[in-house]
Design an enzyme around this catalytic site. Structure first.
Site, PDB file in Angstrom:
ATOM      1  N   TYR A 108       0.853  -1.192   0.000  1.00 31.18           N
ATOM      2  CA  TYR A 108       0.000   0.000   0.000  1.00 31.18           C
ATOM      3  C   TYR A 108       0.885   1.235   0.000  1.00 31.18           C
ATOM      4  O   TYR A 108       1.862   1.318   0.758  1.00 31.18           O
ATOM      5  CB  TYR A 108      -0.885   0.028   1.260  1.00 31.18           C
ATOM      6  CG  TYR A 108      -1.706   1.299   1.351  1.00 31.18           C
ATOM      7  CD1 TYR A 108      -3.002   1.345   0.841  1.00 31.18           C
ATOM      8  CD2 TYR A 108      -1.177   2.464   1.907  1.00 31.18           C
ATOM      9  CE1 TYR A 108      -3.744   2.515   0.884  1.00 31.18           C
ATOM     10  CE2 TYR A 108      -1.917   3.633   1.960  1.00 31.18           C
ATOM     11  CZ  TYR A 108      -3.200   3.654   1.452  1.00 31.18           C
ATOM     12  OH  TYR A 108      -3.930   4.809   1.491  1.00 31.18           O
ATOM     13  N   GLU A 196      -3.253   7.539  -4.390  1.00 35.70           N
ATOM     14  CA  GLU A 196      -3.178   6.261  -3.670  1.00 35.70           C
ATOM     15  C   GLU A 196      -2.950   5.120  -4.655  1.00 35.70           C
ATOM     16  O   GLU A 196      -3.645   5.028  -5.659  1.00 35.70           O
ATOM     17  CB  GLU A 196      -4.484   6.030  -2.897  1.00 35.70           C
ATOM     18  CG  GLU A 196      -4.476   4.763  -2.068  1.00 35.70           C
ATOM     19  CD  GLU A 196      -5.844   4.501  -1.434  1.00 35.70           C
ATOM     20  OE1 GLU A 196      -5.959   4.678  -0.211  1.00 35.70           O
ATOM     21  OE2 GLU A 196      -6.785   4.126  -2.162  1.00 35.70           O
TER      22      GLU A 196
END
Ligand code: ADP
Ligand code: MG
Length: 389
Positions: A108, A196
């Site tokens: 992530y 993101e």
């Protein structure tokens, strides 16, 4: 402002961040053709303004083009409900067909604005993928963050520290340092409030690849980027938010039943607090801004009345630049046009306040006027109780 995954990937690609090969499609036939281009086997990805699609069936592997066609037929027009959309879901009108990637490990990575420090913040975890929310809730120590100093910017040694924390080594680690610096460049150049990549993957062959991408632009900077307007997909937005945008009104949907029309964000927040304190529950707030005209007040009022959750309206306006009789005219015009019988409380003060109150009193509306905020909040709650069968 939100955009789709495929658009975010185009932007990341233009900042030298590697993304899988893919094509966007709007019909099942186009999906099938794109699947052929990918070599038959591909991933079919519903494009909506929300994440959590994988767990909701919005990301599916197709083993051949006909299967991609079948999946697309089922997805197009469907309202996809994920943990980020709310129960009404979002309609799928575009699909991204992507090459299938052999995933080794999922990470992530994001850069977002941190409201507490008012700075960009880099967030990374070795536990990327569809369960990141659970990781954040149950094992926050597995999430690493770094606040970026806007004067020095993000330095490669800082990126390297984070890369080590998520356990990358060797060539991949150096690639990731470069990728993070490119991501930061993208944030600044494109005025993003969020970039993101989840998951960022190391493929089985050892390459870094952004398998998912999400970008939000800072609304206050949209005027600097003419190209953003045509990127917007209105089918993914609340129609009331779209009309509010057209009239330059800020409209925020909430989950109660009292529509709130106010001027100024500070007054809006005070209004919500005082309503809550008195047992009321705001359905939305609509800020008409400082120097609104009669037309603008009327449009704002109509937007509030179109919200199906609204059972009463509370108006709290300070008429400094705005005259109270103008506000009253706007309300009467809009309520009349919409044949509104809902209880309304208007708390206003400032120039021409007596004229404004007189106009409201003479009108056929179910309206009461208040002089003070607390008094007005109590009034609207009491009026709603009276209406209950
Ligand atoms: P969401 O975050 O909305 O669930 P993602 O794009 O992250 O959607 O996809 C969910 C999961 O599907 C990813 O974590 C990844 O494991 C897998 N996936 C997505 N795209 C691909 C791809 N091109 N090839 C292989 N797997 C993929
Ligand atoms: Mg994802």
């Amino acid at each position: 402002m939100k955009i789709h995954e495929y658009q975010a990937k185009e932007i990341l690609g233009s900042f030298d961040i590697p993304v899988p090969r893919g094509r966007v499609a709007v019909t099942a036939d186009q999906v099938e053709r794109a699947a052929k281009m990918m070599g038959g086997r591909c991933v079919v990805k519903a494009q909506i303004y929300a994440g959590g699609r994988g767990k909701a069936g919005g990301v599916q592997v197709a083993h051949h083009p006909e299967q991609a066609h079948e999946i697309a037929k089922e997805l197009f027009g469907k309202r996809l409900v994920t943990h980020q959309t709310g129960p009404e879901g979002l309609k799928v009108r575009r699909i991204l067909v992507e090459e299938t990637v052999e995933v080794g490990q999922e990470f992530y990575l994001s850069i977002t604005l941190d409201r507490q420090t008012s700075r960009y913040c880099l967030i990374a975890s070795a536990e990327g993928g569809v369960n990141i929310e659970e990781v954040a809730a149950n094992a926050p120590e597995k999430i690493h963050t770094l606040t970026i100093d806007p004067y020095t910017g993000l330095r490669s040694y800082q990126a390297r520290q984070i890369v080590h924390k998520i356990g990358m080594t060797g060539g991949v680690a150096e690639d990731c340092v470069r990728l993070i610096l490119d991501m930061y460049r993208c944030c600044l150049d494109k005025d993003c409030s969020l970039v993101e990549i989840n998951p960022l993957v190391v493929t089985k062959a050892g390459w870094l690849l952004a398998l998912d991408a999400k970008i939000n632009f800072d609304d206050n900077a949209v005027f600097r980027h003419w190209e953003y307007h045509e990127m917007q997909d209105y089918s993914q937005m609340d129609p009331l938010e779209i009309s509010a945008g057209k009239f330059d009104l800020s409209y925020i949907k909430l989950d109660g039943n009292i529509g709130c029309m106010v001027n100024g964000a500070g007054l809006a927040m005070a209004t919500l607090d005082v309503l809550k304190e008195n047992g009321g529950d705001p359905a939305n707030f609509l800020d008409v801004g400082g120097g609104a005209t009669r037309e603008k007040v009327a449009e704002a009022f109509k937007i509030i009345l179109q919200d199906k959750d609204v059972e009463a309206v509370f108006v709290n306006i300070f008429g400094g630049i705005m005259r109270c009789d103008v506000i009253a005219h706007g309300i009467i015009e809009a309520a009349g046009e919409m044949a509104c019988q809902l209880p309304i409380v208007v708390r206003m003060d400032g120039s021409q306040v007596e004229e404004g109150k007189a106009l409201l009193k003479e009108s056929p509306l179910n309206v009461q006027c208040a002089d003070f905020l607390g008094e007005g909040a109590k009034m609207i709650v009491a009026m709603m109780k009276q209406e209950e069968p």
